[in-house]
Design a protein around this motif. Structure first.
Motif: not given
Length: 342
Positions: A279, A300, A294, A283, A281, A286, A296, A11
Motif C-alpha cells: 500500500s 488500497t 483519500r 490504510s 498509504c 486516512p 479507499r 487518485d
C-alpha cells in the motif's frame, strides 16, 4: 492506473485523448535515439564514476538510460524499443506491432519498468503504468516491522505467525460477520488457545476522510482490513515514519508494546505461497489531502506487479489471513532494541 505529467492528484486518472499514432511513433524513435546516445555516454561516465542517469523527455521525467528493456539482452540499448514498435499506448490502444500492447507510462516512452525506473511525476512523485521491482524494494527496505501488545507475545511465539484479526476472531469463537464489519472504537480482548489477546482499536479510521471507491463503504472496508496481517517497511534503524508514529501513539498512552523485526527477504520467502500486497498509504488512518478525502477500496492494496509507485512509496506490507514468521525473526520492547530471537 494511467497518469501523465499534468498536475493531478494521485487518485485521479489522466483522461486526455491519445495523440496521433504516427506522431507518437516518430516521437518514440527520436527519444529512443536520445536514450541510446545517453546510454553510450553513461557507460563512458560510469567508468569514471559519474552519475548513471540522463535526463530525457519532459521536465520532471528522468530515465535511467542504461537500464535494460524487458525481453532484450542486457547489452542492448533503448533504441531497440523503437525498432520493435514499442510505443505509448493510451487507453489500451494497439501498438504498431499486431497483437502487441504496452502499458502507458508517465514518460513519452512506455517501456519496461527498469528503463523508466526513477521517473516521477512532478506532482505525484509516482511513475504509473509500471510495476514495482521486488528486488529493488528488498534492497531499500531490508526489514519489516510489526507492533503489537506485549500480552500477545506468547501466542505469536507459539504460532510463529502474525494472524489477521478475522482469523483470530474465528479461532476465539467470539466474533461474527457483523463484528468484523464494525469499526473498533477501542481495543478488544479475545481468548485464543487459552491465551488473552489484545486486538487494536481503529480510532484513526474516520469515514469523513475517505472517498470510497464504487461498491465500497465503511463496513466493507473494515472487514477488508481485518483480513490481513500488517507490517511496516524499514531498515536496520527502524520502520518508516508511519511505523514509528504508530508505536509512539500507543507507547505514549502507556501501553506495554513489543516490536517484531524480520528480514524482508526472509518474510517474503516464508510466505511465497500467500498473497503479499503493498500500500502507498497508511490504510487505517486516512488523512485529508488538500481538503479532499483519500481514496479507499480495491486499489488500497496491490501486488507488486500492479503497484504503480516506487519502492520508497510503499507504506505498508500486508499478507492475507496469516503471515508465517521465519526462524530469524526478532523482538524488542522498543524500536531501538535491544533485539533478541523470538
Amino acid at each position: 492506473m494511467l497518469a501523465g505529467h499534468a498536475a493531478i492528484r494521485d487518485d485521479e486518472i489522466d483522461a486526455r485523448p491519445a495523440a496521433d499514432d504516427g506522431r507518437r511513433t516518430a516521437q518514440l524513435e527520436h527519444r529512443a535515439g536520445q536514450a541510446a546516445t545517453a546510454h553510450r555516454q553513461h557507460r563512458a561516465r560510469r567508468r569514471r564514476g559519474a552519475r548513471p542517469t540522463a535526463r530525457i523527455g519532459p521536465p520532471g521525467c528522468w530515465i535511467a538510460a542504461h537500464a535494460p528493456i524487458r525481453g532484450f539482452p542486457h547489452n542492448r540499448d533503448a533504441s531497440q524499443a523503437a525498432r520493435s514498435g514499442i510505443t505509448r499506448v493510451d487507453g489500451g490502444a494497439r501498438s504498431p506491432v499486431p497483437g502487441r500492447q504496452t502499458p502507458t507510462s508517465c514518460c513519452p516512452i512506455a517501456v519496461e519498468e527498469r528503463l523508466v525506473s526513477g521517473c516521477y511525476s512532478l506532482n505525484t512523485g509516482a511513475c504509473r503504468g509500471r510495476s514495482m521491482n521486488i528486488e529493488d524494494f528488498v534492497k531499500l527496505r531490508p526489514y519489516a516491522y510489526h507492533t503489537t501488545a506485549a500480552d500477545n507475545l506468547a501466542l505469536i511465539r507459539h504460532a510463529r505467525a502474525i494472524e489477521s484479526t478475522r482469523r483470530l476472531f474465528e479461532r476465539s469463537g467470539q466474533g461474527s460477520a457483523a463484528t468484523l464489519r464494525e469499526r473498533r472504537k477501542g481495543p478488544l480482548v479475545l481468548v485464543v488457545d487459552g491465551q488473552p489477546l489484545r486486538i487494536r482499536d481503529q480510532q484513526p479510521l474516520h469515514a469523513g476522510n475517505i472517498a470510497f471507491e464504487p461498491g465500497w463503504d465503511m463496513p466493507r472496508f473494515v472487514a477488508h482490513l481485518n483480513g490481513f496481517a500488517f507490517f511496516w517497511p524499514g531498515d536496520q534503524r527502524g520502520p518508516i515514519g508511519y511505523g514509528s508514529n504508530h508505536f509512539d501513539r500507543y507507547a505514549d498512552a502507556g501501553e506495554s508494546l513489543i516490536v517484531l523485526r524480520v528480514a524482508t527477504r526472509a518474510l517474503f520467502a516464508r510466505n511465497r505461497e500467500r498473497a503479499i500486497r503493498f500500500s502507498n498509504c497508511n490504510s487505517g488512518s486516512p488523512r485529508m489531502s488538500n481538503g479532499k478525502p483519500r481514496r479507499r477500496g480495491d486499489s488500497t492494496f496491490s501486488v507488486a506487479d500492479a503497484f504503480s509507485g516506487t519502492p520508497g512509496q510503499v507504506k505498508e506490507i500486508v499478507i492475507e489471513d496469516i503471515a508465517l514468521l521465519p526462524p530469524e525473526v526478532e523482538f524488542a520492547a522498543a524500536l531501538e532494541g535491544p533485539w533478541q530471537l523470538l
